[in-house]
Design an enzyme around this catalytic site. Structure first.
Site, PDB file in Angstrom:
ATOM      1  N   HIS A  18      -4.547  39.378  -3.342  1.00  0.00           N
ATOM      2  CA  HIS A  18      -3.980  40.331  -2.377  1.00  0.00           C
ATOM      3  C   HIS A  18      -2.550  39.915  -2.021  1.00  0.00           C
ATOM      4  O   HIS A  18      -1.652  40.759  -1.927  1.00  0.00           O
ATOM      5  CB  HIS A  18      -4.806  40.364  -1.086  1.00  0.00           C
ATOM      6  CG  HIS A  18      -6.188  40.943  -1.242  1.00  0.00           C
ATOM      7  ND1 HIS A  18      -7.317  40.262  -0.854  1.00  0.00           N
ATOM      8  CD2 HIS A  18      -6.616  42.140  -1.714  1.00  0.00           C
ATOM      9  CE1 HIS A  18      -8.395  41.015  -1.088  1.00  0.00           C
ATOM     10  NE2 HIS A  18      -7.990  42.151  -1.610  1.00  0.00           N
ATOM     11  N   LYS A  42     -18.967  49.171   2.086  1.00  0.00           N
ATOM     12  CA  LYS A  42     -19.781  47.981   1.850  1.00  0.00           C
ATOM     13  C   LYS A  42     -19.934  47.186   3.141  1.00  0.00           C
ATOM     14  O   LYS A  42     -19.073  47.234   4.013  1.00  0.00           O
ATOM     15  CB  LYS A  42     -19.141  47.087   0.780  1.00  0.00           C
ATOM     16  CG  LYS A  42     -17.787  47.576   0.299  1.00  0.00           C
ATOM     17  CD  LYS A  42     -17.188  46.669  -0.743  1.00  0.00           C
ATOM     18  CE  LYS A  42     -15.777  47.130  -1.065  1.00  0.00           C
ATOM     19  NZ  LYS A  42     -14.975  46.365  -1.908  1.00  0.00           N
ATOM     20  N   ARG A  91      -6.273  44.808 -11.327  1.00  0.00           N
ATOM     21  CA  ARG A  91      -6.630  43.581 -12.033  1.00  0.00           C
ATOM     22  C   ARG A  91      -7.079  43.964 -13.426  1.00  0.00           C
ATOM     23  O   ARG A  91      -6.474  44.792 -14.070  1.00  0.00           O
ATOM     24  CB  ARG A  91      -7.771  42.872 -11.302  1.00  0.00           C
ATOM     25  CG  ARG A  91      -7.356  42.190 -10.058  1.00  0.00           C
ATOM     26  CD  ARG A  91      -8.543  41.872  -9.198  1.00  0.00           C
ATOM     27  NE  ARG A  91      -9.168  43.098  -8.721  1.00  0.00           N
ATOM     28  CZ  ARG A  91     -10.165  43.149  -7.873  1.00  0.00           C
ATOM     29  NH1 ARG A  91     -10.698  42.055  -7.424  1.00  0.00           N
ATOM     30  NH2 ARG A  91     -10.648  44.307  -7.463  1.00  0.00           N
ATOM     31  N   SER A 129     -12.676  39.284  -3.871  1.00  0.00           N
ATOM     32  CA  SER A 129     -13.295  38.771  -2.642  1.00  0.00           C
ATOM     33  C   SER A 129     -14.773  38.489  -2.895  1.00  0.00           C
ATOM     34  O   SER A 129     -15.320  37.499  -2.416  1.00  0.00           O
ATOM     35  CB  SER A 129     -13.140  39.790  -1.515  1.00  0.00           C
ATOM     36  OG  SER A 129     -11.775  40.034  -1.266  1.00  0.00           O
TER      37      SER A 129
HETATM   38  P1  ADP Z   1     -11.546  47.733  -1.327  1.00  0.00           P
HETATM   39  O1  ADP Z   1     -12.864  47.475  -0.679  1.00  0.00           O
HETATM   40  O2  ADP Z   1     -10.836  48.921  -0.790  1.00  0.00           O
HETATM   41  O3  ADP Z   1     -11.559  47.677  -2.819  1.00  0.00           O
HETATM   42  P2  ADP Z   1     -10.351  45.125  -1.398  1.00  0.00           P
HETATM   43  O4  ADP Z   1      -9.977  44.291  -0.248  1.00  0.00           O
HETATM   44  O5  ADP Z   1     -11.431  44.609  -2.292  1.00  0.00           O
HETATM   45  O6  ADP Z   1     -10.661  46.526  -0.795  1.00  0.00           O
HETATM   46  O7  ADP Z   1      -9.082  45.388  -2.294  1.00  0.00           O
HETATM   47  C1  ADP Z   1      -7.936  45.997  -1.771  1.00  0.00           C
HETATM   48  C2  ADP Z   1      -6.923  46.177  -2.876  1.00  0.00           C
HETATM   49  O8  ADP Z   1      -6.500  44.911  -3.369  1.00  0.00           O
HETATM   50  C3  ADP Z   1      -7.446  46.932  -4.084  1.00  0.00           C
HETATM   51  O9  ADP Z   1      -6.411  47.736  -4.606  1.00  0.00           O
HETATM   52  C4  ADP Z   1      -7.788  45.861  -5.063  1.00  0.00           C
HETATM   53  O10 ADP Z   1      -7.701  46.319  -6.406  1.00  0.00           O
HETATM   54  C5  ADP Z   1      -6.704  44.859  -4.756  1.00  0.00           C
HETATM   55  N1  ADP Z   1      -7.086  43.526  -5.161  1.00  0.00           N
HETATM   56  C6  ADP Z   1      -8.215  42.855  -4.877  1.00  0.00           C
HETATM   57  N2  ADP Z   1      -8.234  41.633  -5.472  1.00  0.00           N
HETATM   58  C7  ADP Z   1      -7.076  41.545  -6.153  1.00  0.00           C
HETATM   59  C8  ADP Z   1      -6.498  40.557  -7.013  1.00  0.00           C
HETATM   60  N3  ADP Z   1      -7.128  39.433  -7.315  1.00  0.00           N
HETATM   61  N4  ADP Z   1      -5.282  40.820  -7.530  1.00  0.00           N
HETATM   62  C9  ADP Z   1      -4.678  41.987  -7.251  1.00  0.00           C
HETATM   63  N5  ADP Z   1      -5.162  42.949  -6.488  1.00  0.00           N
HETATM   64  C10 ADP Z   1      -6.348  42.750  -5.953  1.00  0.00           C
END
Ligand code: ADP
Length: 168
Positions: A18, A42, A91, A129
């Site tokens: 992130h 979720k 990703r 995550s």
């Molecule tokens: P959501 O539940 O909306 O998917 P996340 O917190 O999992 O929320 O992800 C938010 C954003 O960050 C999404 O666009 C996701 O693709 C991106 N993201 C999550 N992990 C990574 C990572 N390792 N590298 C780049 N972007 C990421």
């Protein structure tokens, strides 16, 4: 005021992936609002307050970065912030289909809003995550994949179930 982009997500918890997206976006946009979903589909491990606190502690003090929570439709929140850009990170290929669906749905809900995708650094390509939480719950080392504060909070969270793990 410049171009402000909204970076929405659950951030349960925030990872270096992130942060990589955040840093890249700061070279393009004038400001970024990290919008933490208060009612994600979720179930989350961390409460909204915990997730926001970990983000605030992870980002260096920067007057171009804001941390807020939102509920309800993302497009409505984006409009309320007087923005028209949603930022998402990409990703591995596995993200593509879901992100494509999501951005088309948001476009259908509000045609004035554009979704911008930035590619993560190769180091965080396979980091999510979810996988971090899984590893941490089993006592795995997650140092170097998440900010220090997140490491600490995850250890605290899982220490309850694993009294034999003294951390370290
Ligand atoms: P959501 O539940 O909306 O998917 P996340 O917190 O999992 O929320 O992800 C938010 C954003 O960050 C999404 O666009 C996701 O693709 C991106 N993201 C999550 N992990 C990574 C990572 N390792 N590298 C780049 N972007 C990421």
């Amino acid at each position: 005021m410049g171009k402000m982009v909204i970076y929405p997500g659950s951030f349960d918890p925030i990872t270096n992936g992130h942060l990589s997206i955040l840093r890249r976006a700061l070279t393009i946009f004038d400001s970024i609002t990290i919008a933490v979903a208060s009612d994600p589909m979720k179930k989350t491990l961390f409460t909204l307050a915990e997730r926001m606190e970990m983000i605030r502690e992870s980002i260096k003090k920067d007057d171009k970065v804001f941390v807020e929570s939102f509920s309800g439709l993302l497009v409505n929140y984006v409009v309320s912030k007087k923005s028209n850009i949603i930022l998402r990170g990409l990703r591995a290929l596995s993200d593509f289909e879901y992100e494509f669906q999501l951005s088309l749905m948001n476009r259908k809900l509000n045609g004035n809003i554009q979704t911008v995708f930035l590619m993560t650094d190769y180091r965080w390509f396979y980091i999510s995550s979810t996988i971090i939480k899984e590893a941490a719950s089993l006592g795995g080392t997650i140092n170097g994949l998440v900010p220090e504060i997140v490491c600490k909070k995850l250890k605290e969270k899982f220490a309850v179930n694993k009294p034999e793990n003294k951390g370290g």
